[in-house]
Design a protein around this motif. Structure first.
Motif, PDB file in Angstrom:
ATOM      1  N   GLU A  41       0.829  -1.177  -0.161  1.00  0.00           N
ATOM      2  CA  GLU A  41       0.051   0.122  -0.064  1.00  0.00           C
ATOM      3  C   GLU A  41       0.816   1.187  -0.050  1.00  0.00           C
ATOM      4  O   GLU A  41       0.316   2.428   0.002  1.00  0.00           O
ATOM      5  CB  GLU A  41      -1.032   0.091   1.245  1.00  0.00           C
ATOM      6  N   LEU A  42       2.195   0.975  -0.043  1.00  0.00           N
ATOM      7  CA  LEU A  42       3.178   2.257   0.009  1.00  0.00           C
ATOM      8  C   LEU A  42       3.691   2.560  -1.379  1.00  0.00           C
ATOM      9  O   LEU A  42       3.920   1.831  -2.384  1.00  0.00           O
ATOM     10  CB  LEU A  42       4.246   2.017   1.069  1.00  0.00           C
ATOM     11  N   TYR A  43       3.919   3.998  -1.542  1.00  0.00           N
ATOM     12  CA  TYR A  43       4.518   4.410  -2.691  1.00  0.00           C
ATOM     13  C   TYR A  43       5.400   5.420  -2.484  1.00  0.00           C
ATOM     14  O   TYR A  43       5.486   5.985  -1.393  1.00  0.00           O
ATOM     15  CB  TYR A  43       3.267   4.950  -3.765  1.00  0.00           C
ATOM     16  N   SER A  44       6.051   5.765  -3.477  1.00  0.00           N
ATOM     17  CA  SER A  44       7.097   7.040  -3.351  1.00  0.00           C
ATOM     18  C   SER A  44       7.181   7.734  -4.617  1.00  0.00           C
ATOM     19  O   SER A  44       6.514   7.320  -5.678  1.00  0.00           O
ATOM     20  CB  SER A  44       8.550   6.443  -3.089  1.00  0.00           C
ATOM     21  N   SER A  45       8.084   8.874  -4.471  1.00  0.00           N
ATOM     22  CA  SER A  45       8.136   9.641  -5.814  1.00  0.00           C
ATOM     23  C   SER A  45       9.361   9.747  -6.336  1.00  0.00           C
ATOM     24  O   SER A  45      10.377   9.827  -5.536  1.00  0.00           O
ATOM     25  CB  SER A  45       7.658  11.189  -5.300  1.00  0.00           C
ATOM     26  N   ALA A  46       9.461   9.664  -7.354  1.00  0.00           N
ATOM     27  CA  ALA A  46      10.899   9.706  -8.079  1.00  0.00           C
ATOM     28  C   ALA A  46      11.208  11.151  -8.600  1.00  0.00           C
ATOM     29  O   ALA A  46      10.286  12.121  -8.717  1.00  0.00           O
ATOM     30  CB  ALA A  46      10.807   8.976  -9.609  1.00  0.00           C
ATOM     31  N   LEU A  47      12.589  11.455  -8.140  1.00  0.00           N
ATOM     32  CA  LEU A  47      12.843  12.907  -8.239  1.00  0.00           C
ATOM     33  C   LEU A  47      13.595  12.930  -9.651  1.00  0.00           C
ATOM     34  O   LEU A  47      14.587  12.118 -10.127  1.00  0.00           O
ATOM     35  CB  LEU A  47      14.087  13.279  -7.005  1.00  0.00           C
ATOM     36  N   VAL A  48      13.060  13.563 -10.458  1.00  0.00           N
ATOM     37  CA  VAL A  48      13.514  13.560 -11.801  1.00  0.00           C
ATOM     38  C   VAL A  48      14.251  14.953 -12.092  1.00  0.00           C
ATOM     39  O   VAL A  48      13.808  16.123 -11.963  1.00  0.00           O
ATOM     40  CB  VAL A  48      12.426  13.260 -12.903  1.00  0.00           C
ATOM     41  N   MET A  49      15.113  14.976 -12.985  1.00  0.00           N
ATOM     42  CA  MET A  49      15.859  16.059 -13.385  1.00  0.00           C
ATOM     43  C   MET A  49      16.450  15.845 -14.839  1.00  0.00           C
ATOM     44  O   MET A  49      16.040  14.676 -15.542  1.00  0.00           O
ATOM     45  CB  MET A  49      17.142  16.376 -12.714  1.00  0.00           C
ATOM     46  N   ALA A  50      16.913  16.723 -15.581  1.00  0.00           N
ATOM     47  CA  ALA A  50      17.250  16.700 -17.211  1.00  0.00           C
ATOM     48  C   ALA A  50      18.439  15.384 -17.119  1.00  0.00           C
ATOM     49  O   ALA A  50      19.148  15.102 -16.462  1.00  0.00           O
ATOM     50  CB  ALA A  50      17.985  17.782 -17.675  1.00  0.00           C
TER      51      ALA A  50
END
Length: 278
Positions: free
Chosen positions: A122-131
């Motif tokens: 039930e857990l999610y995370s966020s990807a930190l995206v850059m160029a």
């Protein structure tokens, strides 16, 4: 015709609507088998929401939202949907829930994010995206802890989808605070209106970094050409994913039957829903 409405708006990208419709069809049929008056299709615009003359009231008869009939017909106001007294089954974010929505709705279940990098149960995370550059993307930590590259973030232009978004803003804010930092690490902050728009902004050089929840990032890699112009440089910590909700007036018996239906339908799917509501 059902007196209720349902929606699965959080990952309802145009290219994925067939998949979203199929998911609802499975749930709808399971609900109906249990005697629940589930609508045939999900709503995607304000015009499809039942009118509420005088506006939507809370349990204390306080106005909390206008009549949906007064809003732009071709748009879908998420808060209007979530607060609709006709809401049988919907999906929201823990950001709005923590900021007050939780008082007006009930949680049915949590989705399962095992199918996505950055997700677990039930857990999610966020990807930190850059160029994108020549360096390899950063994999999601196995332990689910935050992986925040402070040196890369410092002095950069941060863009987020919405101010009440857990995945796009609040999660990163909390992870930075746990490290003794804050959003002041960025030289500027801007709002894009959606995760997809944030990815495009970073790819086009209008921003330097964005936090994209792991399921939206998976969708972007399938359907958004701009995703090829960015890469993952870090991850926020895992937190509870987007809950499935119903109106505060939905009877407890109906909620119990919906939980049973969700569990029965999704137990054999590639992305099962979990029944946790804590």
């Amino acid at each position: 015709m059902s007196k209720f409405v349902a929606a699965l708006p959080m990952y309802d990208w145009p290219e994925a609507r067939g998949e979203v419709d199929a998911q609802w069809a499975r749930l709808r049929d399971a609900f109906r088998q249990r005697g629940i008056d589930a609508p045939e299709t999900i709503v995607r615009s304000n015009r499809e929401l039942p009118p509420v003359p005088g506006g939507i009231l809370d349990g204390a008869a306080k106005l909390i939202a206008p009549d949906p009939a007064t809003l732009p017909a071709d748009e879908l106001d998420f808060h209007q949907l979530w607060l609709s007294p006709a809401l049988l089954f919907g999906q929201t974010c823990w950001g709005p829930m923590e900021l007050g929505l939780g008082r007006h709705v009930q949680v049915i279940a949590q989705p399962n994010y095992d199918a996505f990098e950055g997700g677990q149960g039930e857990l999610y995370s966020s990807a930190l995206v850059m160029a994108a550059d020549s360096e390899a993307p950063v994999a999601s930590p196995h332990d689910g802890n935050a992986l925040i590259p402070l040196d890369l973030l410092r002095g950069k232009r941060f863009i987020f989808n919405n101010p009440d978004s857990m995945s796009g803003l609040i999660a990163l804010t909390r992870d930075l605070e746990a490290m003794g930092e804050s959003l002041d690490i960025f030289v500027s902050r801007g709002e894009s209106g959606g995760h997809r728009s944030s990815i495009v902004a970073v790819a086009e050089g209008r921003a330097d970094i964005a936090a994209i929840d792991c399921e939206s990032w998976a969708l972007a890699q399938r359907f958004e050409p701009a995703a090829k112009g960015v890469k993952v440089v870090g991850w926020t910590a895992r937190r509870k994913g987007l809950p499935y909700i119903t109106a505060r007036t939905t009877p407890e018996k109906t909620i119990a039957m919906m939980r049973e239906a969700v569990a029965s339908v999704e137990s054999g799917s590639e992305q099962p829903l979990v029944q946790r509501v804590s």
